[in-house]
Enzyme design. Sequence first.
Site, short mmCIF file in Angstrom:
data_model
loop_
_atom_site.label_atom_id
_atom_site.label_comp_id
_atom_site.label_asym_id
_atom_site.label_seq_id
_atom_site.Cartn_x
_atom_site.Cartn_y
_atom_site.Cartn_z
N LYS A 1 0.94 -1.34 0.04
CA LYS A 1 0.02 0.02 -0.02
C LYS A 1 0.92 1.28 -0.03
O LYS A 1 0.27 2.34 -0.43
CB LYS A 1 -0.95 -0.01 1.25
CG LYS A 1 -1.82 -1.31 1.02
CD LYS A 1 -3.05 -0.65 0.30
CE LYS A 1 -4.45 -1.54 0.39
NZ LYS A 1 -5.50 -1.13 -0.17
N THR B 1 -7.94 10.29 5.03
CA THR B 1 -8.59 9.06 4.15
C THR B 1 -9.40 8.34 5.35
O THR B 1 -9.36 8.55 6.59
CB THR B 1 -7.59 8.06 3.78
OG1 THR B 1 -8.23 6.96 3.00
CG2 THR B 1 -6.67 7.44 4.77
N SER C 1 -8.98 1.47 8.43
CA SER C 1 -8.58 0.95 9.47
C SER C 1 -7.20 0.21 8.90
O SER C 1 -6.60 -0.56 9.91
CB SER C 1 -9.52 0.38 10.13
OG SER C 1 -10.23 -0.66 9.55
N ASN D 1 -3.93 -1.26 6.30
CA ASN D 1 -2.76 -1.03 5.65
C ASN D 1 -2.57 0.38 5.14
O ASN D 1 -1.40 1.01 5.07
CB ASN D 1 -2.12 -1.96 4.76
CG ASN D 1 -2.02 -3.26 5.47
OD1 ASN D 1 -1.65 -3.19 6.67
ND2 ASN D 1 -2.17 -4.60 4.77
N GLY E 1 -10.18 -4.24 -3.51
CA GLY E 1 -10.74 -3.05 -3.99
C GLY E 1 -10.11 -3.03 -5.60
O GLY E 1 -10.65 -2.23 -6.53
N GLU F 1 -9.46 -14.33 -5.28
CA GLU F 1 -10.42 -13.97 -4.26
C GLU F 1 -10.82 -15.21 -3.41
O GLU F 1 -10.74 -16.24 -3.97
CB GLU F 1 -11.74 -13.28 -4.74
CG GLU F 1 -11.29 -12.14 -5.47
CD GLU F 1 -12.78 -11.71 -6.19
OE1 GLU F 1 -13.22 -10.73 -6.07
OE2 GLU F 1 -13.30 -12.37 -6.99
#
Lengths: 389, 389
Positions: B82, B111, B114, B116, B238, B260
Amino acid sequence: MADPSTSPPLTRASVIEAHKLIKTYIHHTPVLTNASLTELASRPREAASLVGTPWEGRRPARPGKLNLWFKCENFQRVGAFKVRGAFHAIERLKRETGWLTGGGAQMGVVTHSSGNHAQALSLAARSNGIPAYIVMPTISAPSKIAATKGYGASVIFSGSTSVEREAVAAKVIEETGARLVPPYDHPDIVLGQGTVGLELQDDVEALMAGEAADRATGSSSPPTKKKGLDAILAPCGGGGLLSGVALSCEGTEIRVFGTEPSFQGADDAKRGYESGTRVESVSTLTIADGLRTPVGTVPWGIIYERKLVSGFYSVTETEIKDALRLVLERFKIVIEPSAAVPLAVALYNEEFRGMVEREGGGEGWDVGIVFSGGNVSLDALGKLFAGES
Amino acid sequence: MADPSTSPPLTRASVIEAHKLIKTYIHHTPVLTNASLTELASRPREAASLVGTPWEGRRPARPGKLNLWFKCENFQRVGAFKVRGAFHAIERLKRETGWLTGGGAQMGVVTHSSGNHAQALSLAARSNGIPAYIVMPTISAPSKIAATKGYGASVIFSGSTSVEREAVAAKVIEETGARLVPPYDHPDIVLGQGTVGLELQDDVEALMAGEAADRATGSSSPPTKKKGLDAILAPCGGGGLLSGVALSCEGTEIRVFGTEPSFQGADDAKRGYESGTRVESVSTLTIADGLRTPVGTVPWGIIYERKLVSGFYSVTETEIKDALRLVLERFKIVIEPSAAVPLAVALYNEEFRGMVEREGGGEGWDVGIVFSGGNVSLDALGKLFAGES
């Protein structure tokens, strides 16, 4: 095991020779650094955190920059440094006059161990097409039995006392003619484990030279004078690793220290070193389960009689767990509890940290930390940390 | 966040430009291999292990050698990929006309996260001397709140629904003038995350060239024809990472697949990709907690509309846990559950393995596996595996 009287002399040069014999069989494991662990080690401890320790009320040590270099034997084959000694033992046997021609390779090798040495010897034997007989207590964890069999060894069960295990091993030797390869108390094993120290020294020098070159091109700052480690911290169980690493540093300026758990007298090498008499038996259930054995006589000669080890430091079970947690959560690598002991010393032992403050003149030290192995199951980790948070 | 209309075009060239902007801030994480995981992936599954799966009764796939190359973003700063997107977002903001001169660096960034991304943005902001406001649900784990504050961010609490969090973020923006930096649904984030794919491609090519050179000097065998990966498997939450990696492979012959969890409909991207309509909301408690969000619109355009992703595969919770256990126990490195999803596909998903058998002609594939992060606590690991053995 080759007859000890035929072993090479216990010198740095012999460790270098051992490395030549085994290097195609083993991984050259990486030396890694971790900014957050180096920062933690370099920061003086909070006075409050010393309450309840032997250093309560003292000024926390100011070691200066404790620059940590981690030798990652957790990434070694079979997950621990033990393969170095095992492969070296086999190479030396192959060179013993009469062993191969006398059918030694068909008769095989034997040891009594339920830990990393069992798997290491099994792998080394299989790689050479030699049978391996491993005597394990009936109560050994099924995963360890399966792993040892997975390397092609014959597992023979015994009772769990050392007398029972040795009796079964003697019977195997009688029936098969296999040669005993002990886990640590033999010169060939010590020389093999010492190769950890050689690689660590070489790689740190190369990494430092790379950093110096970067600084030289990147700015006008003068090149660093440092060209290697100040010290190495290694765990001490039977002493094969520690004494081997000490040999690998002979004649260099690198000081080698042993590290142990203090729980239930597991600090036998420390007590022996400080009293002048080797402690011959230990009974402890420290979580650092690779370090429950007393130091062997061959390692003792190097560690104490030749004084190639500069001293010992011990840590509590809580300190070992705290160090282990940091490695898993911050470093993101898996090590076994025994491997966390040297880092726990660097982070928490005020005797060690105070010594670095004095000897390093507040400028700190470059310290090699041996992560000796990574064989711990998720279940064991879960049990170790159950109920904490 | 820079105005999306000013973002560079979503191309491989723009990912290369993004890499130039961020490379001094991030770690170039290693690409590692693991003989035992490659061997496991290459071996056909036992027919018995397919009982109770959708492939019960079918002949297990014979993929040939599934040579796995692991991109270790668990060793990245803040422990996850990230930071790439976060640093790129800040670099792009700094270049947006009027942002710096209009006092943007004083007003800061905000942002709601909660995970990374919160820590990544906090670090990127602090490194640039810019304030960061992080909106977190009151119920967030104390360790995550502490870690985010540890990077110097201001933490503002909200309720836990997305509506409540967005409302608080809007209020912060109104009061401070801070710019919103979303976790994935923005071109600058996608381009930043795509740099994972660039480094993976380059490093695998270099490693393969090294192996070929070794073979050429070591023996008379012909140099290999292969010069890179056949495919990359990336996790999809995402979609920022997956779509970025897909961009990084545009115009190469490397196929990119999304992976996934299937639990409680967490395979939203797969369902959307196969039905032709993006799934806009997901409610799942999969253990792969980084993959609980639906795919964003910007990633969707790359993944589905431009078809830069070749397909999706999903795995069960048990398969994710099994893969995670293998990584910890055999590879000796720590990854978070979300990061185990691509490996679980390679090991257990017979659709994927059958596809490799067909496409690779039985010779196998070289597959890049993105280990996206390593942020999991020992306590969480303990809970995950409690009661198993």
